[in-house]
Scaffold this active site. Structure first.
Site, PDB file in Angstrom:
ATOM      1  N   GLY A 172      -3.376 -12.723  -2.763  1.00  0.00           N
ATOM      2  CA  GLY A 172      -4.451 -11.909  -2.605  1.00  0.00           C
ATOM      3  C   GLY A 172      -5.736 -12.235  -2.327  1.00  0.00           C
ATOM      4  O   GLY A 172      -5.795 -13.524  -2.376  1.00  0.00           O
ATOM      5  N   THR A 175      -8.279 -12.764  -4.720  1.00  0.00           N
ATOM      6  CA  THR A 175      -8.555 -13.369  -5.697  1.00  0.00           C
ATOM      7  C   THR A 175      -7.687 -14.410  -6.302  1.00  0.00           C
ATOM      8  O   THR A 175      -7.584 -15.681  -6.391  1.00  0.00           O
ATOM      9  CB  THR A 175      -8.931 -12.437  -7.001  1.00  0.00           C
ATOM     10  OG1 THR A 175      -9.835 -11.711  -6.466  1.00  0.00           O
ATOM     11  CG2 THR A 175      -9.407 -13.410  -8.167  1.00  0.00           C
ATOM     12  N   GLY A 197      -1.974  -3.247   4.501  1.00  0.00           N
ATOM     13  CA  GLY A 197      -2.021  -4.434   4.062  1.00  0.00           C
ATOM     14  C   GLY A 197      -0.340  -4.870   3.649  1.00  0.00           C
ATOM     15  O   GLY A 197       0.223  -3.992   3.035  1.00  0.00           O
ATOM     16  N   ASP A 209       0.744  -6.392   1.001  1.00  0.00           N
ATOM     17  CA  ASP A 209       1.088  -6.046  -0.246  1.00  0.00           C
ATOM     18  C   ASP A 209       1.444  -4.702  -0.564  1.00  0.00           C
ATOM     19  O   ASP A 209       2.460  -4.358  -1.469  1.00  0.00           O
ATOM     20  CB  ASP A 209      -0.186  -6.745  -1.231  1.00  0.00           C
ATOM     21  CG  ASP A 209      -1.289  -6.054  -0.729  1.00  0.00           C
ATOM     22  OD1 ASP A 209      -1.710  -5.480   0.287  1.00  0.00           O
ATOM     23  OD2 ASP A 209      -2.396  -5.922  -1.700  1.00  0.00           O
ATOM     24  N   ASP A 252      -1.877  -0.295  -7.547  1.00  0.00           N
ATOM     25  CA  ASP A 252      -1.882  -1.649  -7.744  1.00  0.00           C
ATOM     26  C   ASP A 252      -3.228  -2.146  -8.073  1.00  0.00           C
ATOM     27  O   ASP A 252      -4.108  -1.969  -7.318  1.00  0.00           O
ATOM     28  CB  ASP A 252      -1.237  -2.295  -6.472  1.00  0.00           C
ATOM     29  CG  ASP A 252      -1.279  -3.722  -6.398  1.00  0.00           C
ATOM     30  OD1 ASP A 252      -1.577  -4.309  -7.647  1.00  0.00           O
ATOM     31  OD2 ASP A 252      -0.309  -4.326  -5.724  1.00  0.00           O
ATOM     32  N   THR A 274      -8.273  -7.215  -6.722  1.00  0.00           N
ATOM     33  CA  THR A 274      -9.611  -6.903  -6.440  1.00  0.00           C
ATOM     34  C   THR A 274      -9.903  -5.689  -6.079  1.00  0.00           C
ATOM     35  O   THR A 274     -11.050  -5.087  -6.509  1.00  0.00           O
ATOM     36  CB  THR A 274      -9.660  -8.222  -5.467  1.00  0.00           C
ATOM     37  OG1 THR A 274      -9.122  -9.325  -5.824  1.00  0.00           O
ATOM     38  CG2 THR A 274     -11.158  -8.171  -5.096  1.00  0.00           C
TER      39      THR A 274
END
Length: 281
Positions: A33, A35, A132, A134, A154, A157
């Site tokens: 991700g 972060t 994305g 994710d 989810d 960030t």
């Protein structure tokens, strides 16, 4: 991301025992991700352990090795045991590092999670390339564990809302994450402070810190609840499982009308589902 936030890298408390492998395919998972990066280890379709890094902590394959190897070794695992490497990344600048790490330290190359028309979930969106990885993993995990109708929220960030309806991914929404909003105000104003993330005690703040919590935490949760309600109305049903994941999800659950089911490993689970589907195709 799916594990409660921390500084540096850590193992979640219940995973301090040594991991036992039982002859199944051992998969190293990397959920990258903006972060944090969460590494997981899987065998027999189960998550055996997970570790969280700041995404900026490593720039080369050798730096990644020096961070990851001791954590695996502490659990009695070596990289020689890893047979597959599955990566879901939303940070293109890190992808080459993953490729080099796989070539140098692992048996096989990277399997990249991505939306595809060969998957059993259909993707009713303008461009698969814009989705994305994710979010792909989250949708696959929700489909596998909860069926054809689900809403996935989810908290990272960015906060993403994904809609799975009748076995098809229909799209969703993206909002600023809690910390992203706080950092944005702190950087772009002269007097507003950084504040700890807590759910506000009332909808009316009596000092600056509480004003910020009301606006950012309560305001964001109300926006998410409102969007979920609008999604129910749009599809004419509330028969959709609402699942939340990511480090800040428990905070949001304190004041939400719809966020009641939390799965910290949802993204990693979806990466395993993706691997199993790709291997069969």
């Amino acid at each position: 991301m799916a594990i409660p936030p921390s500084n540096g890298s850590t193992t979640v408390p219940h995973e301090k025992r040594r991991i036992e492998l039982r002859g199944e395919t051992v998969i190293l998972l990397a959920d990258i991700g903006n972060t944090h990066t969460v590494f997981g280890l899987s065998s027999g379709k189960k998550i055996l352990g997970s570790w969280r890094f700041s995404t900026g902590r490593y720039e080369t394959e050798d730096e990644l090795y020096t961070h990851l190897h001791p954590l695996l070794e502490r659990e009695g695992i070596t990289l020689d045991s890893v047979e597959e490497f599955v990566v879901a990344s939303v940070v293109p600048s890190v992808n080459e590092c993953m490729e080099r790490f796989a070539r140098r330290y692992l048996k096989n190359g990277v399997i990249w999670v991505k939306a595809s028309n060969v998957l059993p979930v259909k993707w009713d969106i303008v461009s698969l390339d814009q989705l994305g990885s994710d979010r792909v993993a989250n949708v696959l995990a929700a489909w596998k564990e909860h069926g054809n109708n689900a809403i996935i929220v989810d908290f990272g960030t960015a906060i993403t809302i994904d809609v799975l309806f009748q076995g098809t991914f229909r799209g969703g929404a993206i909002l600023p994450g809690f910390m992203t909003s706080i950092y944005g105000l702190f950087r772009n104003t002269a007097k507003l402070p950084m504040v700890d993330l807590k759910f506000p005690r009332s909808p009316v703040g009596r000092d600056t810190d509480e004003n910020l919590r009301v606006g950012i935490v309560l305001g964001t949760v109300r926006a998410i609840d409102g969007l979920i309600e609008d999604i129910f109305s749009f599809y004419g049903t509330d028969d959709m499982k609402v699942i939340c994941t990511g480090g800040q999800a428990p905070l949001a659950m304190e004041g939400s009308r719809f966020l009641s089911f939390y799965d910290p490993y949802l993204t990693l689970k979806g990466m395993i589902v993706y691997f199993e589907l790709v291997r069969k195709s």
